[in-house]
Structure formats: C-alpha cells, structure tokens
Design an enzyme around this catalytic site. Structure first.
Site, PDB file in Angstrom:
ATOM      1  N   ALA A 197       0.364  -1.412  -0.121  1.00 14.03           N
ATOM      2  CA  ALA A 197       0.045   0.263  -0.023  1.00 14.03           C
ATOM      3  C   ALA A 197       0.749   1.182  -0.175  1.00 14.03           C
ATOM      4  CB  ALA A 197      -1.015   0.390   1.003  1.00 14.03           C
ATOM      5  N   ILE A 208       4.954  -1.311   2.953  1.00 11.38           N
ATOM      6  CA  ILE A 208       4.654   0.014   2.996  1.00 11.38           C
ATOM      7  C   ILE A 208       5.503   0.584   1.671  1.00 11.38           C
ATOM      8  CG2 ILE A 208       5.009   2.344   3.775  1.00 11.38           C
ATOM      9  CD1 ILE A 208       5.183   0.284   6.149  1.00 11.38           C
ATOM     10  N   LYS A 209       4.729   1.215   0.300  1.00 12.07           N
ATOM     11  CA  LYS A 209       5.110   1.429  -1.097  1.00 12.07           C
ATOM     12  C   LYS A 209       5.386   2.736  -0.564  1.00 12.07           C
ATOM     13  CE  LYS A 209       4.499  -0.280  -5.324  1.00 12.07           C
ATOM     14  NZ  LYS A 209       2.978  -0.684  -6.330  1.00 12.07           N
ATOM     15  N   VAL A 210       7.350   3.609  -0.693  1.00 12.24           N
ATOM     16  CA  VAL A 210       7.394   4.976  -0.860  1.00 12.24           C
ATOM     17  C   VAL A 210       8.514   4.252  -2.580  1.00 12.24           C
ATOM     18  CG1 VAL A 210       7.538   4.608   1.435  1.00 12.24           C
ATOM     19  CG2 VAL A 210       9.758   3.853   0.497  1.00 12.24           C
TER      20      VAL A 210
END
Ligand code: G3P
Length: 217
Positions: A56, A82-84
C-alpha cells in the site's frame, strides 16, 4: 519466482489466489483510483484474501509524512508492505520504517543507482518499472539484469520486484534473469497460459476423440 498481482480487483485476485498463483499484491495511487474504493477498505479486503505481502503506497512527499502514513497503513494488517517512492525523502522513510521491522517496497525505480540506494536504506523490495522504460525506448530488462548483478555482487537481501509488466514475455525474461518477484495485472498472468499450438493440438485431439464414439464418463 513469486507472482504478485498488480491490481485492486478483489474478484480477479481471489480467482488467481484460488489457483495458487498469488504470492502477494501491489497497489499504487492510480490502481486505487481505478478501483473507485477507499484505500483502507479495499486493502483490508485484499489482506483478508492474500496471506503474502500486500503493498500500500504512501502519498506524502516529505519523509515525516511518509513515515506517519506508512505506520497508519501498516495498521491495516500484518502483511502490509509500505510502498514509498524512490526519492531522498522516500529513502529516509524506508530507513526508519524498515528499522522498525516493517516491510518496505521502494517503487518508481528506473536506474541501478536508485536500486543500490534502496538496498542500502534497508528496502524489503525494490520495484523497477520495466514497461515505462520500454515506453521511452530504453531497455527495462537491462535494468533488471544490472540490479541482479549488483545485489548478487554484494549480497543485498532486498528482493527485486519487477513491475510495470506489460506482457507474458516480460515475466519469462524476468524469470531467466532471476528477479525474485514479478507484479503483473491479472490479464498478464492469465496470458502466460496461452499458446496457439496448444489450442490447435487440443482441437485435433477432440476431433479425433469424437471419431472414437467413446465416453470416459
Ligand atoms: O506496480 C507498478 C505498475 O502498476 C505500473 O504499471 O503499466 O502503469 O507502468 P504501468
């Protein structure tokens, strides 16, 4: 090779997951927009279907905002990655969030140098975008090869999550190179089964079987 589904279409995810073809899911702001659903609600449903990593993506542009959003998204389920984005702020957020023991997927990667920085920042996954490099007449698969070489040279544990997969050949070529994961739309995964000679051969078998007049059941 692990298959992640690059979609928020829960019906398509469920269908492929039932076949054992889903090791994880990736979404991004564009995929969430296309779903027409609330990010938390749809991500929670995906996490209830798929036990593997579900990415996400944060939307803040500063490290502090990414960290706060990442911690909030991680509350959805234990299997959230967690997508950054691969910006300096994203690398700072990656360092902090991975340091907290969280899975981090660093996305929008278009160079080997970017991938090297992501590995040093503790990324769980790096997402190089093959299709978008091909779109501008660069070689997306060459990037996968370069990252594979660099990561193997130094024993980086960051997993290469090949993204922006546009066709079944991308999947095959990534498997030959040794990408750890591909994330692809459901249609691309399904297209891997297609071959004109399989269809032609099956038609011939069925025609010959009909001539026997026999039935198995
Ligand atoms: O995971 C990244 C992917 O969704 C981007 O694909 O086809 O928009 O370049 P594409």
């Amino acid at each position: 090779m692990k298959f992640f589904i690059d979609s928020a279409d829960v019906d398509a995810i469920r269908e492929l997951n039932d076949l054992g073809m889903v090791d994880g899911v990736t979404t991004n702001p564009s995929i969430i927009m296309k779903s027409g659903r609330d990010i938390v609600e749809v991500t929670k449903e995906i996490c209830s279907i798929v036990s593997g990593p579900v990415s996400a993506e944060v939307v803040a542009s500063d490290a502090e905002g990414m960290i706060a959003e990442g911690r909030k998204l991680a509350e959805i389920a234990d299997n959230i990655a967690i997508k950054v984005p691969l910006t300096w702020a994203g690398l700072k957020a990656c360092k902090v969030l991975s340091g907290e023991g969280r899975m981090v997927n660093v996305t929008l990667c278009f160079s080997a140098n970017q991938a090297l920085l992501a590995a040093k920042a503790g990324a769980t996954f790096i997402s190089p975008f093959i299709g978008r490099l091909d779109d501008i007449n660069l070689d997306g698969l060459e990037l996968i090869e370069d990252i594979r070489t660099i990561y193997d040279n130094y024993g980086y544990e960051t997993q290469i999550l090949a993204a922006s997969i546009r066709n079944a050949n991308h999947v095959k070529d990534c498997a030959i190179i040794g990408a750890d994961v591909v994330t692809a739309p459901p249609a691309v995964i399904k297209a891997m089964a297609n071959h004109v000679l399989t269809d032609k051969g099956l038609d011939a078998f069925n025609a010959d079987w009909a001539k026997t007049g026999q039935k198995i059941l």
